[in-house]
Motif scaffolding. Structure first.
Motif, PDB file in Angstrom:
ATOM      1  N   ALA A 148       0.626  -1.303  -0.252  1.00 23.29           N
ATOM      2  CA  ALA A 148      -0.080   0.209  -0.166  1.00 23.29           C
ATOM      3  C   ALA A 148       0.634   1.203   0.040  1.00 23.29           C
ATOM      4  O   ALA A 148       1.786   1.510   0.789  1.00 23.29           O
ATOM      5  N   LEU A 149       0.865   2.172  -0.539  1.00 20.89           N
ATOM      6  CA  LEU A 149       1.205   3.135  -0.877  1.00 20.89           C
ATOM      7  C   LEU A 149       0.618   5.041  -1.929  1.00 20.89           C
ATOM      8  O   LEU A 149      -0.545   4.062  -2.421  1.00 20.89           O
ATOM      9  N   ARG A 150       1.501   5.191  -1.609  1.00 14.60           N
ATOM     10  CA  ARG A 150       0.530   6.661  -1.808  1.00 14.60           C
ATOM     11  C   ARG A 150       1.161   7.500  -3.066  1.00 14.60           C
ATOM     12  O   ARG A 150       2.129   7.354  -3.187  1.00 14.60           O
ATOM     13  N   VAL A 151       0.488   7.712  -4.387  1.00 16.77           N
ATOM     14  CA  VAL A 151       0.594   8.094  -5.408  1.00 16.77           C
ATOM     15  C   VAL A 151       0.397   9.240  -5.347  1.00 16.77           C
ATOM     16  O   VAL A 151      -0.680   9.578  -5.157  1.00 16.77           O
ATOM     17  N   ASP A 152       1.819  10.657  -6.035  1.00 15.75           N
ATOM     18  CA  ASP A 152       0.889  11.138  -6.661  1.00 15.75           C
ATOM     19  C   ASP A 152       1.280  11.865  -8.209  1.00 15.75           C
ATOM     20  O   ASP A 152       2.222  12.049  -8.145  1.00 15.75           O
ATOM     21  N   GLY A 153      -0.025  11.944  -8.729  1.00 12.29           N
ATOM     22  CA  GLY A 153      -0.014  11.760 -10.145  1.00 12.29           C
ATOM     23  C   GLY A 153       0.028  10.778 -10.769  1.00 12.29           C
ATOM     24  O   GLY A 153       0.090   9.759 -10.647  1.00 12.29           O
ATOM     25  N   ALA A 154      -0.638  10.888 -12.304  1.00 17.72           N
ATOM     26  CA  ALA A 154      -0.042   9.597 -13.007  1.00 17.72           C
ATOM     27  C   ALA A 154       0.923   9.454 -13.267  1.00 17.72           C
ATOM     28  O   ALA A 154       1.541   7.916 -13.537  1.00 17.72           O
ATOM     29  N   GLU A 155       2.262  10.219 -13.313  1.00 16.63           N
ATOM     30  CA  GLU A 155       3.528   9.443 -13.482  1.00 16.63           C
ATOM     31  C   GLU A 155       4.398   9.565 -12.534  1.00 16.63           C
ATOM     32  O   GLU A 155       4.363   8.084 -13.247  1.00 16.63           O
ATOM     33  N   CYS A 156       3.720   9.500 -11.698  1.00 17.50           N
ATOM     34  CA  CYS A 156       4.155   8.439 -10.130  1.00 17.50           C
ATOM     35  C   CYS A 156       4.086   6.995 -10.687  1.00 17.50           C
ATOM     36  O   CYS A 156       4.529   5.980  -9.877  1.00 17.50           O
ATOM     37  N   TRP A 157       2.107   7.159 -10.639  1.00 10.47           N
ATOM     38  CA  TRP A 157       1.652   5.981 -10.683  1.00 10.47           C
ATOM     39  C   TRP A 157       1.963   4.915 -11.575  1.00 10.47           C
ATOM     40  O   TRP A 157       2.259   3.170 -11.444  1.00 10.47           O
ATOM     41  N   THR A 158       2.231   5.736 -13.194  1.00  9.33           N
ATOM     42  CA  THR A 158       3.286   5.130 -14.503  1.00  9.33           C
ATOM     43  C   THR A 158       4.841   4.328 -14.457  1.00  9.33           C
ATOM     44  O   THR A 158       4.596   3.216 -14.294  1.00  9.33           O
ATOM     45  N   ARG A 159       5.245   4.707 -13.349  1.00 14.56           N
ATOM     46  CA  ARG A 159       6.337   4.728 -12.460  1.00 14.56           C
ATOM     47  C   ARG A 159       6.243   2.873 -12.238  1.00 14.56           C
ATOM     48  O   ARG A 159       7.392   2.285 -11.340  1.00 14.56           O
ATOM     49  N   TRP A 160       5.364   3.140 -10.836  1.00 15.88           N
ATOM     50  CA  TRP A 160       5.118   2.277  -9.810  1.00 15.88           C
ATOM     51  C   TRP A 160       4.471   1.098 -10.692  1.00 15.88           C
ATOM     52  O   TRP A 160       4.694  -0.768 -10.272  1.00 15.88           O
ATOM     53  N   ARG A 161       4.194   1.443 -11.640  1.00 16.40           N
ATOM     54  CA  ARG A 161       3.692   0.474 -12.092  1.00 16.40           C
ATOM     55  C   ARG A 161       4.469  -0.861 -13.020  1.00 16.40           C
ATOM     56  O   ARG A 161       4.482  -1.712 -13.386  1.00 16.40           O
ATOM     57  N   ALA A 162       5.196   0.866 -13.713  1.00 17.44           N
ATOM     58  CA  ALA A 162       6.973  -0.357 -14.345  1.00 17.44           C
ATOM     59  C   ALA A 162       7.377  -1.550 -13.515  1.00 17.44           C
ATOM     60  O   ALA A 162       7.833  -2.390 -13.486  1.00 17.44           O
ATOM     61  N   TYR A 163       7.470  -1.078 -12.667  1.00 21.80           N
ATOM     62  CA  TYR A 163       8.820  -1.284 -11.259  1.00 21.80           C
ATOM     63  C   TYR A 163       8.017  -2.913 -10.931  1.00 21.80           C
ATOM     64  O   TYR A 163       8.423  -3.590 -10.620  1.00 21.80           O
ATOM     65  N   PHE A 164       6.498  -2.916 -10.584  1.00 20.68           N
ATOM     66  CA  PHE A 164       5.770  -3.942  -9.733  1.00 20.68           C
ATOM     67  C   PHE A 164       5.238  -4.929 -11.501  1.00 20.68           C
ATOM     68  O   PHE A 164       4.898  -6.278 -11.412  1.00 20.68           O
ATOM     69  N   HIS A 165       5.428  -4.005 -12.471  1.00 22.49           N
ATOM     70  CA  HIS A 165       5.392  -5.160 -13.566  1.00 22.49           C
ATOM     71  C   HIS A 165       3.712  -5.216 -13.851  1.00 22.49           C
ATOM     72  O   HIS A 165       2.931  -6.892 -14.126  1.00 22.49           O
ATOM     73  N   ILE A 166       2.310  -4.592 -13.287  1.00 25.52           N
ATOM     74  CA  ILE A 166       1.113  -4.425 -13.206  1.00 25.52           C
ATOM     75  C   ILE A 166       0.784  -4.006 -14.714  1.00 25.52           C
ATOM     76  O   ILE A 166       0.535  -3.938 -15.428  1.00 25.52           O
ATOM     77  N   THR A 167       0.028  -5.555 -15.131  1.00 27.07           N
ATOM     78  CA  THR A 167      -1.032  -6.119 -15.476  1.00 27.07           C
ATOM     79  C   THR A 167      -2.121  -5.620 -15.770  1.00 27.07           C
ATOM     80  O   THR A 167      -2.771  -5.378 -16.458  1.00 27.07           O
ATOM     81  N   ALA A 168      -2.887  -5.557 -14.382  1.00 30.41           N
ATOM     82  CA  ALA A 168      -4.358  -6.154 -14.392  1.00 30.41           C
ATOM     83  C   ALA A 168      -4.334  -4.388 -13.217  1.00 30.41           C
ATOM     84  O   ALA A 168      -4.010  -4.276 -12.444  1.00 30.41           O
ATOM     85  N   VAL A 169      -5.117  -3.534 -13.010  1.00 29.41           N
ATOM     86  CA  VAL A 169      -5.579  -2.236 -12.821  1.00 29.41           C
ATOM     87  C   VAL A 169      -7.237  -2.667 -12.107  1.00 29.41           C
ATOM     88  O   VAL A 169      -8.167  -2.225 -13.582  1.00 29.41           O
ATOM     89  N   GLY A 170      -7.725  -1.948 -10.973  1.00 26.96           N
ATOM     90  CA  GLY A 170      -9.119  -2.203 -11.243  1.00 26.96           C
ATOM     91  C   GLY A 170      -9.285  -1.133  -9.907  1.00 26.96           C
ATOM     92  O   GLY A 170      -8.696  -0.535  -9.133  1.00 26.96           O
ATOM     93  N   GLU A 171     -10.342  -0.224  -9.890  1.00 30.29           N
ATOM     94  CA  GLU A 171     -10.749   0.370  -8.593  1.00 30.29           C
ATOM     95  C   GLU A 171     -11.017   0.043  -7.094  1.00 30.29           C
ATOM     96  O   GLU A 171     -11.332  -1.233  -7.117  1.00 30.29           O
ATOM     97  N   GLY A 172     -10.373   0.781  -6.624  1.00 32.50           N
ATOM     98  CA  GLY A 172     -10.713   0.311  -5.204  1.00 32.50           C
ATOM     99  C   GLY A 172     -11.490   1.205  -4.485  1.00 32.50           C
ATOM    100  O   GLY A 172     -12.584   1.095  -5.085  1.00 32.50           O
ATOM    101  N   SER A 173     -11.277   0.035  -3.224  1.00 33.09           N
ATOM    102  CA  SER A 173     -13.064   0.357  -2.739  1.00 33.09           C
ATOM    103  C   SER A 173     -12.659   2.241  -1.289  1.00 33.09           C
ATOM    104  O   SER A 173     -13.940   2.283  -1.309  1.00 33.09           O
TER     105      SER A 173
END
Length: 236
Positions: free
Chosen positions: A102-127
């Protein structure tokens, strides 16, 4: 060598032929200086052997599970070291053979970097509001990432009527004292929006804020929402 060993061995084998084909530990008197115990196991042709017993399917699965959990713990430690330089709050937990972050993400660019780091392929909305949940992997270990603040805020107006006034929930609302209130997607069971002051966890209903701290005015420039003394933009 003990002279009774052949007879004892024959008797043991005779007994073992009458039992289920399961591994059995048998004590054989092999004489001084020799191992006192020999482990016999049933082979595929029904004979008994002193060789290493092959692992059962359950044992193989248990060993594989232990190895997967060990890899997950190793990846979690590596992720914790990587997050040490992350500015926002974070949390890393091991759940069996997978890791939850669980982490705090500030902005789309930051989220893109985390997606690359964790090789995220599936994304959904949280509760929770503005939260995304991504499934990926790191070094062969499954990782679930809960990214607070990663979901884009809805654009456009979100009108909500309280009494005779209509408020736009898409914009922060400034009260009569200059404090700024935010709607982050939470509502009461009856649908009444709940506002938080400057992002604090405590929430108050829009009706109460309007009644006790109104009038409320929208803050059009969100970059200056926290500035209580900013003068209006000069005309022309």
């Amino acid at each position: 060598m003990n002279g009774n060993s052949p007879a004892a061995g024959g008797a043991v084998r005779a007994v073992l032929r009458s039992v289920d084909p399961e591994p059995v530990a048998v004590a054989l008197p092999l004489g001084p200086g020799r191992p006192p115990v020999t482990v016999l196991h049933r082979t595929a042709d029904g004979r008994w052997s002193r060789g290493p017993r092959p692992l059962t399917d359950l044992e193989r699965r248990a060993l594989a599970w232990d190895a997967s959990c060990a890899r997950a713990r190793s990846v979690a430690r590596a992720v914790e070291r990587h997050l040490a330089g992350h500015a926002g709050p974070s949390d890393v937990r091991v759940d069996g053979d997978r890791v939850r972050v669980a982490l705090r993400v500030d902005g789309a660019e930051c989220w893109t970097r985390w997606r690359a780091y964790f090789h995220i392929t599936a994304v959904g909305e949280g509760s929770r509001p503005h939260t995304l949940v991504g499934d990926g992997e790191r070094d062969g270990v499954r990782v679930t990432v809960v990214a607070h603040g990663a979901a884009p805020r809805r654009r456009g107006r979100r009108p909500f009527r309280v009494g005779d006034a209509t408020y736009d929930l898409a914009a922060p609302l400034r009260d009569a004292h200059g404090d700024v209130w935010y709607f982050q997607g939470c509502r009461r069971p009856d649908g009444m929006p709940l506002l938080s002051l400057d992002g604090r966890p405590e929430r108050c209903s829009l009706a109460n804020v309007a009644a006790h701290l109104g009038p409320l005015s929208p803050v059009c420039d969100t970059r200056r929402a926290g500035d209580r003394t900013s003068p209006p933009e000069p005309a022309g």
